[in-house]
Motif scaffolding. Sequence first.
Motif, PDB file in Angstrom:
ATOM      1  N   UNK A   1       0.821  -1.214   0.000  1.00 35.96           N
ATOM      2  CA  UNK A   1       0.000   0.000   0.000  1.00 35.96           C
ATOM      3  C   UNK A   1       0.848   1.253   0.000  1.00 35.96           C
ATOM      4  N   UNK A   2       1.899   1.231   0.808  1.00 41.06           N
ATOM      5  CA  UNK A   2       2.762   2.416   0.890  1.00 41.06           C
ATOM      6  C   UNK A   2       3.377   2.704  -0.472  1.00 41.06           C
ATOM      7  N   UNK A   3       3.783   1.640  -1.185  1.00 42.79           N
ATOM      8  CA  UNK A   3       4.391   1.835  -2.504  1.00 42.79           C
ATOM      9  C   UNK A   3       3.393   2.451  -3.468  1.00 42.79           C
ATOM     10  N   UNK A   4       2.150   1.980  -3.415  1.00 43.99           N
ATOM     11  CA  UNK A   4       1.143   2.527  -4.319  1.00 43.99           C
ATOM     12  C   UNK A   4       0.829   3.973  -3.970  1.00 43.99           C
ATOM     13  N   UNK A   5       0.715   4.219  -2.680  1.00 46.71           N
ATOM     14  CA  UNK A   5       0.502   5.577  -2.174  1.00 46.71           C
ATOM     15  C   UNK A   5       1.564   6.522  -2.733  1.00 46.71           C
ATOM     16  N   UNK A   6       2.778   6.056  -2.605  1.00 47.20           N
ATOM     17  CA  UNK A   6       3.929   6.850  -2.998  1.00 47.20           C
ATOM     18  C   UNK A   6       3.842   7.280  -4.457  1.00 47.20           C
ATOM     19  N   UNK A   7       3.414   6.410  -5.349  1.00 48.12           N
ATOM     20  CA  UNK A   7       3.321   6.759  -6.762  1.00 48.12           C
ATOM     21  C   UNK A   7       1.926   7.262  -7.132  1.00 48.12           C
ATOM     22  N   UNK A   8       1.121   7.600  -6.142  1.00 54.98           N
ATOM     23  CA  UNK A   8      -0.183   8.208  -6.424  1.00 54.98           C
ATOM     24  C   UNK A   8      -1.171   7.270  -7.080  1.00 54.98           C
ATOM     25  N   UNK A   9      -1.094   5.994  -6.715  1.00 57.46           N
ATOM     26  CA  UNK A   9      -1.982   5.027  -7.361  1.00 57.46           C
ATOM     27  C   UNK A   9      -2.996   4.465  -6.381  1.00 57.46           C
TER      28      UNK A   9
ATOM     29  N   UNK B   1       5.980   1.540  -8.635  1.00 55.67           N
ATOM     30  CA  UNK B   1       5.418   1.085  -7.360  1.00 55.67           C
ATOM     31  C   UNK B   1       5.817  -0.369  -7.112  1.00 55.67           C
ATOM     32  N   UNK B   2       5.789  -1.208  -8.148  1.00 57.51           N
ATOM     33  CA  UNK B   2       6.214  -2.606  -7.993  1.00 57.51           C
ATOM     34  C   UNK B   2       7.662  -2.666  -7.540  1.00 57.51           C
ATOM     35  N   UNK B   3       8.479  -1.807  -8.126  1.00 59.27           N
ATOM     36  CA  UNK B   3       9.890  -1.786  -7.773  1.00 59.27           C
ATOM     37  C   UNK B   3      10.073  -1.369  -6.321  1.00 59.27           C
ATOM     38  N   UNK B   4       9.343  -0.341  -5.927  1.00 60.15           N
ATOM     39  CA  UNK B   4       9.479   0.147  -4.551  1.00 60.15           C
ATOM     40  C   UNK B   4       9.066  -0.944  -3.566  1.00 60.15           C
ATOM     41  N   UNK B   5       7.986  -1.660  -3.914  1.00 63.38           N
ATOM     42  CA  UNK B   5       7.506  -2.713  -3.016  1.00 63.38           C
ATOM     43  C   UNK B   5       8.544  -3.821  -2.857  1.00 63.38           C
ATOM     44  N   UNK B   6       9.494  -3.919  -3.763  1.00 65.62           N
ATOM     45  CA  UNK B   6      10.461  -5.010  -3.690  1.00 65.62           C
ATOM     46  C   UNK B   6      11.619  -4.732  -2.732  1.00 65.62           C
ATOM     47  N   UNK B   7      11.742  -3.523  -2.235  1.00 63.37           N
ATOM     48  CA  UNK B   7      12.768  -3.174  -1.228  1.00 63.37           C
ATOM     49  C   UNK B   7      14.146  -3.732  -1.590  1.00 63.37           C
ATOM     50  N   UNK B   8      14.642  -3.395  -2.771  1.00 61.42           N
ATOM     51  CA  UNK B   8      15.910  -3.973  -3.213  1.00 61.42           C
ATOM     52  C   UNK B   8      17.100  -3.300  -2.527  1.00 61.42           C
TER      53      UNK B   8
END
Lengths: 214, 214, 228, 228, 240
Positions: A113-121, A144-151
């Motif tokens: 959710x935080x990742x989607x929030x971050x990219x305004x989705x 957002x997918x990339x952010x959610x992956x915490x690389x």
Amino acid sequence: MEPAVELVDVVAVLGAFPVLAGATLRVERSEIVLLRGPNGAGKTSLLRLCAGLLPVERGTATVLGVDLVHDRTAVRTRVGLLGHANGLYADLTVADNVRFWGATVGASAEEVNAAMERMGLADRLADVSVGRLSAGQRRRTALACLIARRAELWLLDEPHAGLDAAGRDELDATLRSAAVAGATVIVASHELERAGSLATRVVQVVGGCIREAR
Amino acid sequence: MEPAVELVDVVAVLGAFPVLAGATLRVERSEIVLLRGPNGAGKTSLLRLCAGLLPVERGTATVLGVDLVHDRTAVRTRVGLLGHANGLYADLTVADNVRFWGATVGASAEEVNAAMERMGLADRLADVSVGRLSAGQRRRTALACLIARRAELWLLDEPHAGLDAAGRDELDATLRSAAVAGATVIVASHELERAGSLATRVVQVVGGCIREAR
Amino acid sequence: MLSVWAISRLVAGKDLRVEWRSRVVSNQVVPFAALMMVMFAFALDSDSVLKRVAPGLVWLAAMFSLLVIVQRAFAVETADGALDALRVAGVRGAGIFVGKALALAAQLAVLELILLGAAIVLYDTHLVGSGIALLACTYLTATLGLSFVGTLYGGLAAGAKGRETLLPLLMLPVAAPVLIGATRATEAALGTAGATTSDGWPWIGLLALFAVAFGIGGTLAFGSLIDE
Amino acid sequence: MLSVWAISRLVAGKDLRVEWRSRVVSNQVVPFAALMMVMFAFALDSDSVLKRVAPGLVWLAAMFSLLVIVQRAFAVETADGALDALRVAGVRGAGIFVGKALALAAQLAVLELILLGAAIVLYDTHLVGSGIALLACTYLTATLGLSFVGTLYGGLAAGAKGRETLLPLLMLPVAAPVLIGATRATEAALGTAGATTSDGWPWIGLLALFAVAFGIGGTLAFGSLIDE
Amino acid sequence: MNHFGPTSTRFTRALGVATILGLGWLAVFGLLLSPDDVVQGSYARLLYIHVPSAWLAYLAFGVTGLASGAYLWPRTRSMQWDRIAGASAEVGVLFMALALVTGSLWGKVTWGTYWTWDSRLTTTAFLFVTYIGYLAVRDLGGSHEQRARRSAVLALLAVLEVPLVHFSVSWWRPLHQAETIERGGLKGLMLFSFFVGMIAFTLLYVWLVMHRQRLMMLNDMIDDSGLDRALAERRNEVAP
Ligand code: HEM
Ligand SMILES: Nc1ncnc2c1ncn2[C@@H]1O[C@H](COP(=O)(O)OP(=O)(O)OP(=O)(O)O)[C@@H](O)[C@H]1O
Ligand SMILES: Nc1ncnc2c1ncn2[C@@H]1O[C@H](COP(=O)(O)OP(=O)(O)OP(=O)(O)O)[C@@H](O)[C@H]1O
Ligand SMILES: [Mg+2]
Ligand SMILES: [Mg+2]
């Protein structure tokens, strides 16, 4: 601590063409490196090599302490790559996609959710199929997918392309905070002003080789 | 002389979604107009509508004197569109592609060569399959195809994305000289500095509607 | 890092969700398969022949449908570089293989049920009581075998040039034993041309062997097949 | 603006050049078609039946191969938005239709020649002298008919979701008359099951009618079919 | 100018001579010395080509499988195995084609048809196509390692079909000869001629594979030396 990326005289080929022709590069942890260079220089190839997608033909390559010559697969869970393609499933919704890619590394629902929030989705677009998005909205979803992956190592191929002004600022802020948190970022980009001000170091790629700039 | 584009209260839908929600725009001949606006605003849709690819649901639309409501096809030979996709055949070489797209409007061999020359594709890359090009080299090929088409109205969707610094300069010079020669250019872009200095007028697209800026 | 089994479930769930959202298999492949049965009937055009070859036609239609479903399953992965993304995400080949094969098997199972039903009705074949167990075993082992083969070669062809045409070339000869085995076993189950149930069981052995071989082979090898 | 005929030549030339460069049909579809003949024989599994249905099998195999070739021909157009670009380039639908159909017909013609040859050898059929003209006419009209139908529905399915599966669903039922007509005419030409050459000519009428109808219909309608 | 040397060595030249002698020997025994068959007359002489080529095809595919296994096994991994696998598969396809052609001809004179849907014949056809597919995959392009890995996996799966072909006669619709030779169906000079054929074909197989394999190695070397040139060219690309 070992460097995030250490390439020595790396040669890589596609078909019979040497896309990398002896690239030597060392990137320390927490750096933000900008790769620049003319079309066809080998930026995309360099990023794919670091992600373990492109085999090393000659030379040595170590990414996050993993020797790519011996095992290209071990490094993969720890890097995140945003390529020219987005890697999204057009029939699934934005939320489905981010959830799926997050799940591949075991991200929690909050992180997704935080990742989607971050990219305004998070609001209107979350339940729209990716097939119905505009180009920029897709790029946002991929980010957002990339952010959610915490690389630990972020590899981004022209991440600004397609994003609107707000999205660009958000992306830059995200990358900066990732770097502060200890991640390493390598960005290939032709938007020199924007990416240049983001980067801590600029590297020039020409003819499959690397020349340090600045 | 009639304007190149004259849209009055145009509504266009994709599925059930109104991608244009009452857009009104007038572009004179020889103008270079920049469309800017957030992701999902409707820039791509506007360009596709002007190219006759997207039907007009409500309102009136006239492009190069042709009424799009009655006949969307008549305008097509006279406009050139560079979309998010490149429209290239991956199995054919660069030269084959440019030749083919040039031939659809009866361009001569010299014009085709000049277009390839212009985008720096004339020597080494001419006989390489498009499937083996880098992203930027493909974009250059698509631009060469567009140039070979000698359109009266040029519609470009983020044309700078993927091009290197030299390519961007070349593209801008090409667009400027096309406009001087009487063509009209509409560019959708998120690279506001570069595209802004190229444009003679900036138009803001938000929520499928048009607000003049500057 | 997730276990192979967790990854498989994730991938299978994703594939089934894509099907649920797009309804491509249910709305298009099922009618296609049914149609194919009708076409065969056309091309053969003789009741007595039809009745004799009905089991073969069911499995032939299943195999061609499999081809279409596999093509679709991997088109979804390659359309926007998702297969690459899966590899970068460190999703192991074994997980992708098992996940995609399970999703495929689920879709194929439904399809075959319809085909068998259609055959029983259209070609006027009869199910003898004692054949039901045999038929069920055939159905299970053949479906698994076909799914494994389909996934394996689908993945191999996915990245290649002209994949629409490479896949059938690779897949059909290897899947042929399944076609034979399943046809013979189904004939035995239905009592076609005087076959008896006991004729069928050895074929189940072959089908099971095939499914196991390709299941294990695929799980071990898929990673290196899809990797550049 | 170019004439429809000039555009057709341009498009056909481009399609054949793509095939020349990629060799997909020659290297992959031809083996696939040959294989399909073997598979049919397998599923039917009886020499006398086979000999009787050989003509039907040839055309059935031709039709499935057509499916694969059409899929490939339009995958080339949609992979990178070239079909859209063709529309914007003002290339009229009629030109695209005729051009793609001609290229398709050329490829199909070669393929069918191989299939017919294979059938004559594999299924042990014999060509009677007087049947050659009939066979040639069947071959010509059926190939044109199939190409027109294939191009028409290929274009229709090209933009759609799940096009891999939509195309067979749309195309097969419409092509069925060609399948029947060509089969009957070929049977007559080969003298299968006591048919005589004179039985065949009425079918040629049907095939020709079909080809003309779809040729004209496609030329007129293709533009509006591929337009959104 | 030849940087790489010929594909032959003294050994392969000797082998070549032996092969030619063996084939000549086979012609003498097969065509002249061996007696006519009681049933089939002179046509039975096709056996001396047909069966050895079929068995050598099996052997070739078996070698492909073994070499592929050796390539995949980390301790023995070497590109040499991949080239042997590829060369052996090519020669195997050749022999399989020869078995199909001689079988068809034989069928025409004994069964009165070139082809029939007997289990042995059909499975043979599948095997043939499977290895054509294998060769197609070898041709897909990509790096040498990629080619080796993909095709090795494929070969290990494809070799499973060989027993299927061999045992198929005992499974259903047998028309084709069952195990005649293993059961001692051949006698005297016929058996001896058959052995001559086996030896000649084995020599031919080894000879062809050695050459083909070395040719592949030279090709790979050319690719590699091409790489050096391409590298130099690539490094000279300049920044605009
Ligand atoms: C296209 C037609 C044919 C094909 C594809 C074919 C294929 C084969 C193959 C693959 C084998 C090796 C069998 C094994 O040991 O596993 C074989 C063996 C043999 N074939 Fe054929 N064959 C054909 C026609 C014939 C005909 C017409 C005859 C004679 C009437 C014949 C006689 C034999 C004999 C005697 C053997 C040796 C059997 C043994 O002792 O194992 N074949 N054939
Ligand atoms: N096939 C579709 N079905 C339904 N809605 C769609 C479809 N394609 C696009 N849309 C919606 O139409 C709107 C406008 O899309 P468009 O591509 O024109 O935006 P854009 O201004 O070009 O955006 P970007 O800057 O991201 O390229 C978006 O909100 C998008 O969600
Ligand atoms: N599949 C391929 N086969 C052969 N050569 C290839 C292939 N893909 C790319 N190349 C070549 O490799 C070189 C490097 O490509 P790469 O995509 O890494 O460049 P890049 O720096 O990312 O360029 P761009 O700025 O245009 O994205 C290019 O010259 C290209 O022509
Ligand atoms: Mg790039
Ligand atoms: Mg857009």
